[in-house]
Design a protein around this motif. Structure first.
Motif, short mmCIF file in Angstrom:
data_model
loop_
_atom_site.label_atom_id
_atom_site.label_comp_id
_atom_site.label_asym_id
_atom_site.label_seq_id
_atom_site.Cartn_x
_atom_site.Cartn_y
_atom_site.Cartn_z
N GLU A 75 69.70 55.25 14.07
CA GLU A 75 69.25 53.89 15.36
C GLU A 75 68.77 54.70 17.10
N SER A 76 69.27 56.18 17.04
CA SER A 76 69.59 56.33 18.62
C SER A 76 69.01 57.97 18.45
N ASP A 77 69.17 58.64 17.30
CA ASP A 77 68.30 59.68 17.20
C ASP A 77 66.65 59.68 17.06
N PRO A 78 65.56 60.69 17.82
CA PRO A 78 64.74 61.06 17.42
C PRO A 78 63.80 61.22 16.93
N VAL A 79 62.48 60.49 16.53
CA VAL A 79 61.16 60.37 15.34
C VAL A 79 60.77 61.50 16.03
N LEU A 80 60.78 62.19 14.50
CA LEU A 80 60.43 63.57 14.62
C LEU A 80 58.32 63.29 13.18
N VAL A 81 57.52 63.35 14.55
CA VAL A 81 56.47 63.24 13.32
C VAL A 81 55.95 64.89 12.85
N TRP A 82 55.84 64.60 11.36
CA TRP A 82 55.67 66.16 11.09
C TRP A 82 54.27 66.11 10.34
N TYR A 83 53.35 66.90 10.39
CA TYR A 83 52.58 67.47 9.24
C TYR A 83 52.01 68.67 9.20
N SER A 84 51.74 69.57 8.03
CA SER A 84 51.54 70.48 7.72
C SER A 84 49.84 71.52 8.23
N GLY A 85 50.21 72.34 7.99
CA GLY A 85 48.94 73.12 8.85
C GLY A 85 47.50 73.05 7.56
N GLY A 86 46.64 74.29 7.42
CA GLY A 86 45.52 73.86 6.63
C GLY A 86 44.41 74.69 7.21
N PRO A 87 43.58 73.46 7.97
CA PRO A 87 43.92 72.16 6.66
C PRO A 87 43.64 72.10 5.14
N GLY A 88 44.57 70.85 5.07
CA GLY A 88 44.94 70.82 3.89
C GLY A 88 45.90 70.44 3.20
N CYS A 89 47.08 70.93 3.68
CA CYS A 89 48.69 70.94 2.76
C CYS A 89 49.46 69.91 2.79
N SER A 90 49.79 69.67 1.99
CA SER A 90 50.83 68.67 1.89
C SER A 90 51.86 68.41 2.63
N THR A 91 52.63 67.38 2.54
CA THR A 91 53.58 68.13 3.39
C THR A 91 54.82 67.72 2.97
N LEU A 92 54.22 67.11 1.27
CA LEU A 92 55.32 67.47 0.60
C LEU A 92 56.55 68.86 1.13
N ASN A 93 55.42 70.11 1.10
CA ASN A 93 56.00 71.36 1.71
C ASN A 93 57.15 71.49 2.22
#
Length: 477
Positions: A75-93
């Motif tokens: 409820e109070s912790d920050p929200v971090l949006v994350w996406y990977s490089g590549g381009p084209g690398c899945s964020t599952l990594n």
């Protein structure tokens, strides 16, 4: 009836009948745009954290996401949006190998579904994380029609911004949380542009208003010329090329080693000598073996075409010889796991949309149309943001030297504290320096991660958690 309501236009989402239906959706572990995942193949028992997966429609594309709530105080912790490089690398990594709460048991693998284990030093210990498969064509994201697949640096940034507006509209309970944008490697180009879109959108009164506080970049591609030029200096400092050769190259090339024409000039000849010396060095981590080749080239040129075309994907199976190890072996299990139908069903991936999941899609239809985001960083430095930039000190893909060079080019920066070590478990984990811009509230911390390659959190996962945990809560690293 519920399906019909969910397909109504964006402008009607606040109507009474939608809100009446929400309890029905929640009881089935469904939320707007996504579903709660409690079990995953390969993991023993129920997941000890809250995972939501789903799609957000953006410009005839369906961008797939994983949202993991903070394990401390969502409820109070920050929200971090994350996406990977590549381009084209899945964020599952990122989830499994870098900053998430899961990891494969690589050493115990004997075939079948890979074993997943809980990883305790996850960045979700201290923040909510929204992982996005972006741009379209990455991971489980797909286009509704083929004409929507082509993407670029600018288009990807625009679509990611639109994704965020829609996701937060569907998740209004997180709008008040502090928001940080995070990316690594090549996404160091598009991530600052996303941040600029958020700021400009807020200034223009775009709804919803995102509570942006800063951004974090790991080994980021930023200025192409600076990045490429820094590689020669880095090779010299790390002892990969001799003092005489470095001096000859510096003098003959005038300190500029990027895009030198192939001719008989002294500069070109010296650069050829350097290329030959580092040809068999693993650029991702200069101390690790370069395992994509069966053996070092004796003549400096391989005639095995397939290795050149897909060198990063050459080794996609665990080692058969116990004493032989390659970093690429770590990635093998992700291909086996993510392409398993039962895994895709558990993750609520739409059947038939992804026929061959790739950790990094090298054939992505993508145009690299931005060669420098230095001016974007300069613009952002006037906006009172908190910024963390870091490098692995054994990375030859994006050397720490180049990152430090472009940071020094930002406007009106002062040094808050000089270069000094930072620690994890009582040991030096790297070095850092902190800058600020007077009157703006802007703070930039730059850190190196000792012994890490490209990207640092994959090589020094525990240490990078300590670094992030301190920074995200505004403590000195």
């Amino acid at each position: 009836m519920i399906e019909k309501l969910l397909t109504m236009s964006f402008s009607y989402r606040n109507c009474m009948i939608i809100w009446v239906c929400l309890p029905l959706l929640s009881s089935g572990n469904a939320v707007f745009g996504g579903s709660i995942v409690k079990f995953l193949p390969g993991f023993d028992g129920e997941l000890p954290f809250k995972l939501e997966t789903g799609y957000i429609t953006v410009a005839e594309s369906e961008l797939f996401y994983y949202f993991i709530e903070s394990e401390l105080s969502p409820e109070s912790d920050p929200v971090l949006v994350w996406y990977s490089g590549g381009p084209g690398c899945s964020t599952l990594n990122g989830i499994i190998y870098e900053i998430g709460p899961l990891a494969f048991n690589i050493t115990a693998y004997q075939g079948g579904t890979p074993i997943l284990e809980y990883y305790p030093y996850s960045w979700t210990k201290t923040s909510n994380i929204l992982f996005i498969d972006a741009p379209v064509g990455t991971g489980f994201s797909y286009a509704i029609n083929s004409s929507a697949y082509p993407s670029s640096d600018t288009k990807s940034a625009e679509q990611t911004y639109e994704f965020l507006l829609k996701w937060f509209t569907d998740h209004p309970q997180f709008l008040a949380n502090q928001l940080f944008i995070g990316a690594d490697s090549y996404s160091g180009i598009s991530a600052p542009i996303v941040v600029k879109h958020i700021i400009d959108g807020a200034d223009a009164g775009v709804f919803p208003r995102l509570n942006l506080k800063g951004y974090i970049l790991g080994c980021p591609r930023t200025v192409e010329t600076i990045n490429e030029n820094s590689k020669v200096t880095y090779c010299h400092r790390m002892g990969l090329i001799s003092d005489p050769l470095f001096e000859q190259a510096r003098e003959s090339c005038n300190g500029s080693y990027y895009e030198v024409e192939a001719d008989e000039s002294e500069c070109y000849i010296n650069l050829q000598k350097i290329d030959k010396l580092i040809h068999d060095i693993n650029k991702n981590h200069i101390l690790e073996p370069k395992c994509t080749w069966a053996s070092p080239d004796q003549d400096g040129e391989s005639d095995i075409r397939s290795l050149k075309e897909e060198s990063e994907n050459f080794i996609l199976s665990p080692p058969r010889i116990p004493d032989f190890w390659c970093h690429n072996f770590n990635y093998a299990l992700s291909y086996i796991w993510a392409n398993d139908i039962s895994v895709q069903e558990a993750l609520n991936v739409r059947v038939g949309t992804i026929k061959d999941w790739k950790r990094c899609d090298k054939k992505l239809n993508y145009t690299m149309n931005v060669y420098s985001v230095l001016d974007v960083h300069r613009y952002l430095s006037s906006k009172g943001l908190q910024v963390l930039v870091y490098n692995g000190d054994h990375d030859l893909v994006v050397p720490n030297i180049g990152t430090q060079d472009w940071i020094k080019l930002l406007n009106n920066m002062t040094v808050d504290f000089e270069w000094r070590p930072w620690f994890a478990d009582g040991q030096i984990a790297g070095y850092n320096i902190k800058y600020s811009r007077r009157g703006s509230g802007y703070r930039l911390t730059y850190a190196t991660v000792l012994g890490a390659g490209h990207v640092p959190q994959e090589y020094k996962r525990r240490e990078c958690f300590d670094m992030y945990d301190r920074w995200i809560h505004y403590y000195p690293i």
